[in-house]
Design a protein around this motif. Structure first.
Motif, PDB file in Angstrom:
ATOM      1  N   TRP A 120       0.817  -1.219   0.000  1.00 44.27           N
ATOM      2  CA  TRP A 120       0.000   0.000   0.000  1.00 44.27           C
ATOM      3  C   TRP A 120       0.851   1.271   0.000  1.00 44.27           C
ATOM      4  O   TRP A 120       0.318   2.373  -0.084  1.00 44.27           O
ATOM      5  CB  TRP A 120      -0.939   0.001   1.207  1.00 44.27           C
ATOM      6  N   LYS A 121       2.164   1.133   0.168  1.00 42.05           N
ATOM      7  CA  LYS A 121       3.049   2.316   0.203  1.00 42.05           C
ATOM      8  C   LYS A 121       2.486   3.346   1.197  1.00 42.05           C
ATOM      9  O   LYS A 121       2.058   2.973   2.268  1.00 42.05           O
ATOM     10  CB  LYS A 121       3.235   2.867  -1.208  1.00 42.05           C
ATOM     11  N   MET A 122       2.443   4.632   0.826  1.00 47.61           N
ATOM     12  CA  MET A 122       2.000   5.634   1.792  1.00 47.61           C
ATOM     13  C   MET A 122       0.522   5.978   1.561  1.00 47.61           C
ATOM     14  O   MET A 122       0.162   7.126   1.317  1.00 47.61           O
ATOM     15  CB  MET A 122       2.894   6.877   1.691  1.00 47.61           C
ATOM     16  N   SER A 181      12.420  -1.132  -4.253  1.00 50.77           N
ATOM     17  CA  SER A 181      13.202  -0.201  -5.079  1.00 50.77           C
ATOM     18  C   SER A 181      13.056   1.231  -4.598  1.00 50.77           C
ATOM     19  O   SER A 181      13.971   2.037  -4.764  1.00 50.77           O
ATOM     20  CB  SER A 181      12.821  -0.319  -6.544  1.00 50.77           C
ATOM     21  N   GLU A 182      11.904   1.562  -3.989  1.00 46.61           N
ATOM     22  CA  GLU A 182      11.798   2.942  -3.471  1.00 46.61           C
ATOM     23  C   GLU A 182      12.710   3.132  -2.267  1.00 46.61           C
ATOM     24  O   GLU A 182      13.252   4.223  -2.058  1.00 46.61           O
ATOM     25  CB  GLU A 182      10.325   3.254  -3.152  1.00 46.61           C
ATOM     26  N   ARG A 183      12.906   2.099  -1.487  1.00 39.54           N
ATOM     27  CA  ARG A 183      13.880   2.198  -0.384  1.00 39.54           C
ATOM     28  C   ARG A 183      15.290   2.348  -0.960  1.00 39.54           C
ATOM     29  O   ARG A 183      16.101   3.129  -0.478  1.00 39.54           O
ATOM     30  CB  ARG A 183      13.846   0.952   0.526  1.00 39.54           C
ATOM     31  N   GLY A 202       6.569  -8.021  -9.675  1.00 40.05           N
ATOM     32  CA  GLY A 202       5.897  -6.759  -9.354  1.00 40.05           C
ATOM     33  C   GLY A 202       6.301  -5.674 -10.325  1.00 40.05           C
ATOM     34  O   GLY A 202       7.400  -5.694 -10.885  1.00 40.05           O
ATOM     35  N   GLY A 203       5.416  -4.715 -10.500  1.00 42.50           N
ATOM     36  CA  GLY A 203       5.668  -3.588 -11.412  1.00 42.50           C
ATOM     37  C   GLY A 203       4.502  -3.448 -12.365  1.00 42.50           C
ATOM     38  O   GLY A 203       4.412  -4.182 -13.346  1.00 42.50           O
ATOM     39  N   SER A 204       3.568  -2.526 -12.027  1.00 40.55           N
ATOM     40  CA  SER A 204       2.405  -2.246 -12.881  1.00 40.55           C
ATOM     41  C   SER A 204       1.550  -3.479 -13.179  1.00 40.55           C
ATOM     42  O   SER A 204       0.990  -3.612 -14.256  1.00 40.55           O
ATOM     43  CB  SER A 204       2.843  -1.559 -14.179  1.00 40.55           C
ATOM     44  N   VAL A 213       2.255 -12.228  -7.262  1.00 47.01           N
ATOM     45  CA  VAL A 213       2.458 -10.828  -7.666  1.00 47.01           C
ATOM     46  C   VAL A 213       2.556  -9.929  -6.439  1.00 47.01           C
ATOM     47  O   VAL A 213       1.916 -10.184  -5.408  1.00 47.01           O
ATOM     48  CB  VAL A 213       1.307 -10.344  -8.587  1.00 47.01           C
ATOM     49  N   LEU A 214       3.398  -8.896  -6.569  1.00 43.61           N
ATOM     50  CA  LEU A 214       3.505  -7.847  -5.546  1.00 43.61           C
ATOM     51  C   LEU A 214       2.999  -6.574  -6.218  1.00 43.61           C
ATOM     52  O   LEU A 214       3.560  -6.131  -7.219  1.00 43.61           O
ATOM     53  CB  LEU A 214       4.962  -7.685  -5.084  1.00 43.61           C
ATOM     54  N   VAL A 215       1.920  -6.021  -5.667  1.00 38.44           N
ATOM     55  CA  VAL A 215       1.174  -4.986  -6.390  1.00 38.44           C
ATOM     56  C   VAL A 215       1.027  -3.728  -5.547  1.00 38.44           C
ATOM     57  O   VAL A 215       0.635  -3.802  -4.371  1.00 38.44           O
ATOM     58  CB  VAL A 215      -0.216  -5.530  -6.785  1.00 38.44           C
ATOM     59  N   GLY A 216       1.338  -2.590  -6.153  1.00 40.05           N
ATOM     60  CA  GLY A 216       1.172  -1.300  -5.483  1.00 40.05           C
ATOM     61  C   GLY A 216      -0.155  -0.675  -5.875  1.00 40.05           C
ATOM     62  O   GLY A 216      -1.202  -0.965  -5.303  1.00 40.05           O
TER      63      GLY A 216
HETATM   64  P1  PGA Z   1       3.019  -0.798  -8.778  1.00 35.47           P
HETATM   65  O1  PGA Z   1       4.046  -0.978  -7.558  1.00 35.47           O
HETATM   66  O2  PGA Z   1       2.152  -2.027  -8.811  1.00 35.47           O
HETATM   67  O3  PGA Z   1       2.253   0.446  -8.450  1.00 35.47           O
HETATM   68  O4  PGA Z   1       3.847  -0.652 -10.024  1.00 35.47           O
HETATM   69  C1  PGA Z   1       4.605  -2.230  -7.284  1.00 35.47           C
HETATM   70  C2  PGA Z   1       5.534  -2.115  -6.099  1.00 35.47           C
HETATM   71  O5  PGA Z   1       6.196  -1.083  -5.957  1.00 35.47           O
HETATM   72  O6  PGA Z   1       5.643  -3.040  -5.273  1.00 35.47           O
END
Ligand code: PGA
Length: 250
Positions: free
Chosen positions: A11-13, A98-100, A210-212, A230-233
């Motif tokens: 969920w990030k921030m 990757s944001e870290r 993960g990634g979009s 999948v890892l999803v933001g």
């Molecule tokens: P995203 O992010 O699904 O919004 O591209 C994935 C993630 O950063 O884990």
């Protein structure tokens, strides 16, 4: 045989305690447990208690922290120890997102410290690896991912590997709407799998992509046998959309 799949929401921030609680009420009602499927939620630290409480009745679902510090306690303003995360209901944590790495400057060595601190507390680890666009264009994708994998898992004993999951997240695909093709992703997944098998041929370590990821591309990605989840933001922030992704037939 039923395929084992992991659906992880980062969920990030976003989603403080109130919205997180409403979200899970809606999501869990729409998503009954399914054999072989594990659901993971990585909320902001302040929502961990709420999320862990909402998941208490669901043996298929766990909460995790987005980040932890490797020291057990001390003067580290703004950081959260493994023990505090655990007390707040986290069963594990993301490491090396990757944001870290790219926004906050986390190093390979620090990812190793974090992994070891989590494993020492018997917590689960989701170690994230992935190349930048410049690295991909320079032909360095596998080299970068395998370097990050080796650094993150430095000094990890084979007996601890069952607590580990890997997420391959190409940096250029995160939040950009540009995802790796299923075949491109599977190529990197296979390289990661080979490196993991070299460490221990018996441990089943899920390797997520993960990634979009979204409701439109999840089925094609999960159709790749090398992709274990999948890892999803972004697409995990809406409970109905996330329920749809978690119901993907694969
Ligand atoms: P995203 O992010 O699904 O919004 O591209 C994935 C993630 O950063 O884990």
């Amino acid at each position: 045989m039923i395929r084992r799949l992991v659906f992880a929401a980062n969920w990030k921030m976003h989603l403080g305690p109130g919205p997180a609680s409403d979200y899970l009420g809606r999501f869990l009602a729409a998503t009954p447990p399914r054999d072989g499927r594990t659901l993971l939620f990585f909320p902001p630290a302040a929502s961990l208690l709420t999320v862990a409480a909402a998941l208490q009745e669901r043996s298929d679902a766990r909460a995790g922290a987005q980040n932890i510090h490797w020291e057990p306690k001390g003067a580290f303003t703004g950081e959260m120890s493994v023990g505090i995360a655990q007390e707040a209901g986290a069963a594990g944590a993301l490491v090396g997102h990757s944001e870290r790495r790219h926004v906050f400057g986390e190093t390979d060595q620090q990812t190793g410290f974090k992994v070891r601190a989590l494993l020492a507390a018997a917590m689960d680890v989701m170690l994230c690896v992935g190349e930048t666009l410049a690295e991909r264009e320079a032909g360095l994708t596998e080299e970068v991912c395998l370097r990050q994998l080796a650094a993150g898992l430095a000094d990890v004993a084979p007996t601890q590997l069952p607590q580990v999951m890997i997420a391959y997240e190409p940096v250029w695909a995160i939040g950009t709407g540009r995802n790796a093709t299923p075949v491109d992703a599977a190529t990197v997944h296979n390289a990661i799998r080979s490196a993991l098998t070299e460490r221990d041929a018996t441990a089943h370590i899920p390797v997520l992509y993960g990634g979009s990821v979204n409701a439109g591309n999840a089925a094609a990605l999960l159709a790749q046998p090398a992709i274990d989840g999948v890892l999803v933001g972004g697409a995990s922030l809406d409970p109905d959309g996330w329920a749809q992704i978690c119901a993907t037939e694969a």
